[in-house]
Design an enzyme around this catalytic site. Structure first.
Site, PDB file in Angstrom:
ATOM      1  N   LYS A 180       1.662 -15.927  -2.235  1.00  0.00           N
ATOM      2  CA  LYS A 180       0.240 -15.611  -2.449  1.00  0.00           C
ATOM      3  C   LYS A 180       0.189 -14.092  -2.425  1.00  0.00           C
ATOM      4  O   LYS A 180       0.132 -13.463  -1.377  1.00  0.00           O
ATOM      5  CB  LYS A 180      -0.595 -16.205  -1.320  1.00  0.00           C
ATOM      6  N   GLY A 232       0.266  -6.569   5.397  1.00  0.00           N
ATOM      7  CA  GLY A 232      -1.103  -6.213   5.060  1.00  0.00           C
ATOM      8  C   GLY A 232      -1.836  -5.667   6.263  1.00  0.00           C
ATOM      9  O   GLY A 232      -1.227  -5.031   7.143  1.00  0.00           O
ATOM     10  N   SER A 233      -3.124  -5.930   6.314  1.00  0.00           N
ATOM     11  CA  SER A 233      -3.950  -5.317   7.361  1.00  0.00           C
ATOM     12  C   SER A 233      -3.793  -6.032   8.705  1.00  0.00           C
ATOM     13  O   SER A 233      -3.431  -7.210   8.761  1.00  0.00           O
ATOM     14  CB  SER A 233      -5.418  -5.391   6.938  1.00  0.00           C
ATOM     15  N   ASN A 234      -4.120  -5.325   9.769  1.00  0.00           N
ATOM     16  CA  ASN A 234      -4.091  -5.939  11.107  1.00  0.00           C
ATOM     17  C   ASN A 234      -5.129  -7.042  11.218  1.00  0.00           C
ATOM     18  O   ASN A 234      -4.903  -8.040  11.900  1.00  0.00           O
ATOM     19  CB  ASN A 234      -4.308  -4.875  12.176  1.00  0.00           C
ATOM     20  N   VAL A 236      -6.179  -9.216   8.930  1.00  0.00           N
ATOM     21  CA  VAL A 236      -5.675 -10.481   8.382  1.00  0.00           C
ATOM     22  C   VAL A 236      -4.437 -10.951   9.151  1.00  0.00           C
ATOM     23  O   VAL A 236      -4.267 -12.142   9.418  1.00  0.00           O
ATOM     24  CB  VAL A 236      -5.405 -10.343   6.863  1.00  0.00           C
ATOM     25  N   GLY A 237      -3.595  -9.998   9.556  1.00  0.00           N
ATOM     26  CA  GLY A 237      -2.417 -10.367  10.352  1.00  0.00           C
ATOM     27  C   GLY A 237      -2.810 -11.132  11.609  1.00  0.00           C
ATOM     28  O   GLY A 237      -2.206 -12.151  11.959  1.00  0.00           O
ATOM     29  N   GLU A 254       3.931  -7.598   9.158  1.00  0.00           N
ATOM     30  CA  GLU A 254       4.114  -6.149   9.032  1.00  0.00           C
ATOM     31  C   GLU A 254       2.755  -5.565   8.695  1.00  0.00           C
ATOM     32  O   GLU A 254       2.183  -5.907   7.654  1.00  0.00           O
ATOM     33  CB  GLU A 254       5.110  -5.797   7.921  1.00  0.00           C
ATOM     34  N   CYS A 288       2.228   1.883   4.497  1.00  0.00           N
ATOM     35  CA  CYS A 288       2.097   1.667   5.948  1.00  0.00           C
ATOM     36  C   CYS A 288       2.924   2.687   6.713  1.00  0.00           C
ATOM     37  O   CYS A 288       2.710   2.911   7.893  1.00  0.00           O
ATOM     38  CB  CYS A 288       2.481   0.253   6.319  1.00  0.00           C
ATOM     39  N   GLU A 389      -5.730   3.794  10.955  1.00  0.00           N
ATOM     40  CA  GLU A 389      -4.982   3.940   9.704  1.00  0.00           C
ATOM     41  C   GLU A 389      -5.961   4.324   8.589  1.00  0.00           C
ATOM     42  O   GLU A 389      -7.016   3.711   8.460  1.00  0.00           O
ATOM     43  CB  GLU A 389      -4.300   2.613   9.366  1.00  0.00           C
TER      44      GLU A 389
HETATM   45  N1  LIG Z   1       0.912  -2.591   6.036  1.00  0.00           N
HETATM   46  C1  LIG Z   1       0.695  -2.442   4.763  1.00  0.00           C
HETATM   47  O1  LIG Z   1       1.611  -2.216   4.040  1.00  0.00           O
HETATM   48  C2  LIG Z   1      -0.639  -2.618   4.198  1.00  0.00           C
HETATM   49  C3  LIG Z   1      -1.762  -2.364   4.927  1.00  0.00           C
HETATM   50  N2  LIG Z   1      -2.969  -2.523   4.389  1.00  0.00           N
HETATM   51  C4  LIG Z   1      -4.137  -2.187   5.200  1.00  0.00           C
HETATM   52  O2  LIG Z   1      -5.111  -3.164   4.988  1.00  0.00           O
HETATM   53  C5  LIG Z   1      -6.305  -2.577   4.481  1.00  0.00           C
HETATM   54  C6  LIG Z   1      -6.963  -3.553   3.532  1.00  0.00           C
HETATM   55  O3  LIG Z   1      -6.104  -3.878   2.447  1.00  0.00           O
HETATM   56  P1  LIG Z   1      -6.067  -5.346   1.862  1.00  0.00           P
HETATM   57  O4  LIG Z   1      -5.301  -5.451   0.639  1.00  0.00           O
HETATM   58  O5  LIG Z   1      -7.460  -5.842   1.797  1.00  0.00           O
HETATM   59  O6  LIG Z   1      -5.190  -6.079   2.968  1.00  0.00           O
HETATM   60  P2  LIG Z   1      -5.328  -7.543   3.433  1.00  0.00           P
HETATM   61  O7  LIG Z   1      -4.631  -7.666   4.718  1.00  0.00           O
HETATM   62  O8  LIG Z   1      -6.718  -7.989   3.313  1.00  0.00           O
HETATM   63  O9  LIG Z   1      -4.515  -8.343   2.296  1.00  0.00           O
HETATM   64  C7  LIG Z   1      -3.129  -8.583   2.327  1.00  0.00           C
HETATM   65  C8  LIG Z   1      -2.836  -9.992   1.822  1.00  0.00           C
HETATM   66  O10 LIG Z   1      -3.469 -10.949   2.677  1.00  0.00           O
HETATM   67  C9  LIG Z   1      -4.303 -11.809   1.901  1.00  0.00           C
HETATM   68  N3  LIG Z   1      -5.446 -12.264   2.681  1.00  0.00           N
HETATM   69  C10 LIG Z   1      -6.723 -11.799   2.665  1.00  0.00           C
HETATM   70  N4  LIG Z   1      -7.497 -12.504   3.517  1.00  0.00           N
HETATM   71  C11 LIG Z   1      -6.707 -13.429   4.082  1.00  0.00           C
HETATM   72  C12 LIG Z   1      -6.909 -14.449   5.042  1.00  0.00           C
HETATM   73  N5  LIG Z   1      -8.098 -14.663   5.596  1.00  0.00           N
HETATM   74  N6  LIG Z   1      -5.859 -15.192   5.418  1.00  0.00           N
HETATM   75  C13 LIG Z   1      -4.664 -14.973   4.883  1.00  0.00           C
HETATM   76  N7  LIG Z   1      -4.399 -14.040   3.954  1.00  0.00           N
HETATM   77  C14 LIG Z   1      -5.400 -13.273   3.555  1.00  0.00           C
HETATM   78  C15 LIG Z   1      -4.696 -10.960   0.713  1.00  0.00           C
HETATM   79  O11 LIG Z   1      -5.163 -11.768  -0.323  1.00  0.00           O
HETATM   80  P3  LIG Z   1      -6.357 -11.226  -1.263  1.00  0.00           P
HETATM   81  O12 LIG Z   1      -5.847  -9.996  -1.899  1.00  0.00           O
HETATM   82  O13 LIG Z   1      -6.564 -12.342  -2.193  1.00  0.00           O
HETATM   83  O14 LIG Z   1      -7.543 -10.963  -0.380  1.00  0.00           O
HETATM   84  C16 LIG Z   1      -3.387 -10.258   0.426  1.00  0.00           C
HETATM   85  O15 LIG Z   1      -2.522 -11.122  -0.262  1.00  0.00           O
HETATM   86  C17 LIG Z   1      -5.830  -1.274   3.861  1.00  0.00           C
HETATM   87  O16 LIG Z   1      -6.828  -0.334   3.806  1.00  0.00           O
HETATM   88  C18 LIG Z   1      -4.741  -0.868   4.802  1.00  0.00           C
HETATM   89  O17 LIG Z   1      -5.287  -0.229   5.928  1.00  0.00           O
HETATM   90  C19 LIG Z   1      -3.114  -2.961   3.106  1.00  0.00           C
HETATM   91  C20 LIG Z   1      -2.034  -3.217   2.326  1.00  0.00           C
HETATM   92  C21 LIG Z   1      -0.693  -3.042   2.801  1.00  0.00           C
HETATM   93  O1  LIG Z   2       7.849   3.446   3.081  1.00  0.00           O
HETATM   94  C1  LIG Z   2       8.292   2.450   2.546  1.00  0.00           C
HETATM   95  O2  LIG Z   2       9.169   2.484   1.678  1.00  0.00           O
HETATM   96  C2  LIG Z   2       7.794   1.080   2.947  1.00  0.00           C
HETATM   97  C3  LIG Z   2       6.302   1.038   2.998  1.00  0.00           C
HETATM   98  C4  LIG Z   2       5.772  -0.313   3.245  1.00  0.00           C
HETATM   99  O3  LIG Z   2       6.472  -1.233   3.573  1.00  0.00           O
HETATM  100  C5  LIG Z   2       4.335  -0.571   3.098  1.00  0.00           C
HETATM  101  O4  LIG Z   2       3.571   0.346   2.873  1.00  0.00           O
HETATM  102  O5  LIG Z   2       3.950  -1.751   3.187  1.00  0.00           O
END
Ligand SMILES: NC(=O)C1=CN([C@@H]2O[C@H](COP(=O)(O)OP(=O)(O)OC[C@H]3O[C@@H](n4cnc5c(N)ncnc54)[C@H](OP(=O)(O)O)[C@@H]3O)[C@@H](O)[C@H]2O)C=CC1
Ligand SMILES: O=C(O)CCC(=O)C(=O)O
Length: 489
Positions: A180, A232-234, A236-237, A254, A288, A389
């Site tokens: 997904k 992804g985000s904390n 959703v994590g 992560e 990240c 962040e």
């Molecule tokens: N650590 C990292 O590498 C990342 C951190 N982030 C942080 O997160 C913030 C928001 O970014 P965003 O893309 O919205 O990140 P999210 O955590 O919202 O999304 C990451 C993934 O989780 C999915 N998702 C969304 N809602 C749910 C849920 N309720 N249950 C399970 N999975 C879900 C998303 O699907 P869908 O896209 O369909 O909503 C996407 O595939 C950024 O500003 C940044 O701070 C974002 C991206 C990467």
């Molecule tokens: O710095 C990198 O190459 C990895 C970054 C990463 O995993 C992320 O932003 O989700």
């Protein structure tokens, strides 16, 4: 005016077939450098599609998990070869829907191919362990087994390499997967699936669902799903962790970072500025591992800051496909607004914008989600800008006057993903390496960037911490160890 591309409507990839999604909502993906350009349309999936994807993966599991791992690796070699051969096309797709520069996108594709090759090779290195027993003629073996269906949930910022670094070790270990991917970057994920198909990976081993994140919650609860890997985000994590805990499913998360670059008084200032620019503005700060705090010794703060401001002004903002552009837009209006809000909060709390801080102006800039590379001075560790962040091109400058204070500031956040120190002093170096609470600590290097043969993962709220991604260590998450006693007497 909307640019008339040949706009595709995406399909799900389930059991080796391209299937229409069953939802009714339609999502339009637009180019973040030009919001008039529709890249692709997505009709959302619903619960029925999610169920079908999991069932396809579950049905493929028995045969795939019994396939010898060197043979599983051979499919990965084929995937990597196609990625490399089509790197230019894939890079263009990434730029179009995510916004990064073509150079960064091209690097990402080759990096992803490298990851896939690395795990292809691991297929011939899968081993167990023999343990001596207390009884003659009794042998104990520790044997790795696949888990079952793994749910792979990925973000938009590395739309090819993050899915690759989760899917490659997952299927190499004998699991089947449902991807997904982020709703912001579905076309890159779709291209990945086309490659999987052309590499001849058996039907159902890799499946993809296009649709909203909320579908994931129910998928976690499906009995065939044995593990969830997420970046992804904390926010959703945390949701995923709580849901998975109900059935005690294995989870790898992560998430965010607030990564410091410590610059000590003996550092090469020009080199340190270059590391801050690359780490802070690379991928438009949307990593990240991005450098969001420069923790700098008072003796060189002024010189460093002046040089950083000058280099920030040299950044050429624009469409990532355009020649000479060194920084693309943010991925969406929402991401840009959240960056601007945090800059405003920094000002309200006493920070001083030394360069940038707003929306740039150039021909066509109103069409994209552009934001200026920004340096904020007079930042104190307790301020919001030093704690949260940003996920945009914003570097905060925090002054310190000793290595003790530098380490204290570096650790004074909820995150612990990546950190770096610029110094030639061995004591400073060793103290940073041993005292900084982060999963990755580097000396005289950027906080961003990872070599895929080395494990990657954070401390504190950056990761679950129990398993690592990348490196041969990643395989541990995707396997369970069975202890087998064999009495041959
Ligand atoms: N650590 C990292 O590498 C990342 C951190 N982030 C942080 O997160 C913030 C928001 O970014 P965003 O893309 O919205 O990140 P999210 O955590 O919202 O999304 C990451 C993934 O989780 C999915 N998702 C969304 N809602 C749910 C849920 N309720 N249950 C399970 N999975 C879900 C998303 O699907 P869908 O896209 O369909 O909503 C996407 O595939 C950024 O500003 C940044 O701070 C974002 C991206 C990467
Ligand atoms: O710095 C990198 O190459 C990895 C970054 C990463 O995993 C992320 O932003 O989700």
């Amino acid at each position: 005016m909307t640019v008339k591309n040949e706009v595709r409507v995406l399909k799900n990839f389930i059991n080796g077939e391209w299937v229409e999604t069953s939802g009714t909502d339609m999502l339009e993906i637009r180019n973040p450098a030009n919001k008039d350009e529709v890249v692709v349309n997505v009709r959302q999936s619903n619960e029925k599609d999610a169920q079908a994807a999991i069932e396809a993966a579950a049905a493929a599991f028995p045969a795939w998990s019994k396939t010898p791992s060197p043979a599983r690796g051979e499919y990965l070699f084929k995937i990597a070869a196609i990625m490399e051969a089509e790197a230019e096309e894939i890079a263009r797709i990434i730029v179009q829907e995510e916004g990064k520069t073509y150079a960064d996108a091209f690097k990402e594709v080759n990096y992803a191919a490298g990851i896939v090759k690395f795990y292809a090779g691991e297929g011939r290195r899968m081993t167990g362990r023999i343990i001596e027993s207390d009884m003659a003629g009794v042998q104990i073996e520790l044997h790795k087994e696949a888990l079952g269906v793994v749910l792979v949930v990925t973000p938009w910022n590395f739309p090819l390499s993050i899915p690759a670094w989760k899917i490659a070790p997952a299927i190499l270990s004998g699991n089947t997967v449902v991807l997904k991917a982020s709703s912001e970057t579905p076309l890159t994920a779709q291209k990945f699936m086309e490659i999987v198909e052309r590499a001849g990976v058996p039907s159902g081993v890799v499946n993809q669902l296009v649709g909203p994140g909320r579908l994931v919650t129910e998928m976690i609860n499906h009995p065939a799903v044995k593990a969830i890997t997420f970046t992804g985000s904390n926010r959703v994590g945390n949701l995923i962790y709580a849901e998975a805990a109900k059935e005690m499913k294995r989870v790898l998360l992560e998430m965010g970072g607030k990564n410091p670059l410590i610059v000590m008084e003996d550092a090469d200032v020009d080199a340190a500025v270059a590391l801050a620019v690359a780490g802070g503005y690379g991928q438009t700060g949307q990593a990240c591992t991005a450098t969001s705090r420069v923790v700098i010794h008072k003796d060189i703060r002024q010189e460093f800051t002046d040089k950083l401001v000058a280099k920030s002004k040299e950044i050429k903002i624009g469409n990532g496909m355009d020649e000479g552009v060194t920084m693309g837009p943010q991925v969406s209006e929402g991401e840009r607004q959240s960056t601007l809000d945090l800059i405003q909060k920094a000002i309200d709390e006493g920070g001083e914008v030394l360069t940038g801080g707003g929306i740039p102006e150039f021909a066509g800039s109103d069409k994209g989600f552009f934001v200026e590379p920004t340096v904020i001075g007079s930042v104190k560790s307790a301020m919001t800008i030093a704690q949260e962040e940003v996920f945009g091109p914003v570097i905060s400058i925090i002054e310190i006057d000793s290595i003790d204070e530098a380490i204290e500031v570096a650790n004074d956040v909820a995150f612990g993903l990546s950190a770096a120190i610029c110094t030639k002093n061995l004591t400073y170096m060793n103290r940073a390496l041993s005292e900084i609470q982060a999963g990755i600590v580097k000396v005289n290097m950027t906080t961003t960037g990872t070599f895929f043969q080395a494990p990657f993962g954070g401390y504190k709220q950056s990761s679950t911490g129990t398993y690592k991604e990348l490196g041969s260590e990643a395989v541990e998450f995707y396997c369970q160890n069975k202890t087998r006693y064999i009495n041959s007497n």
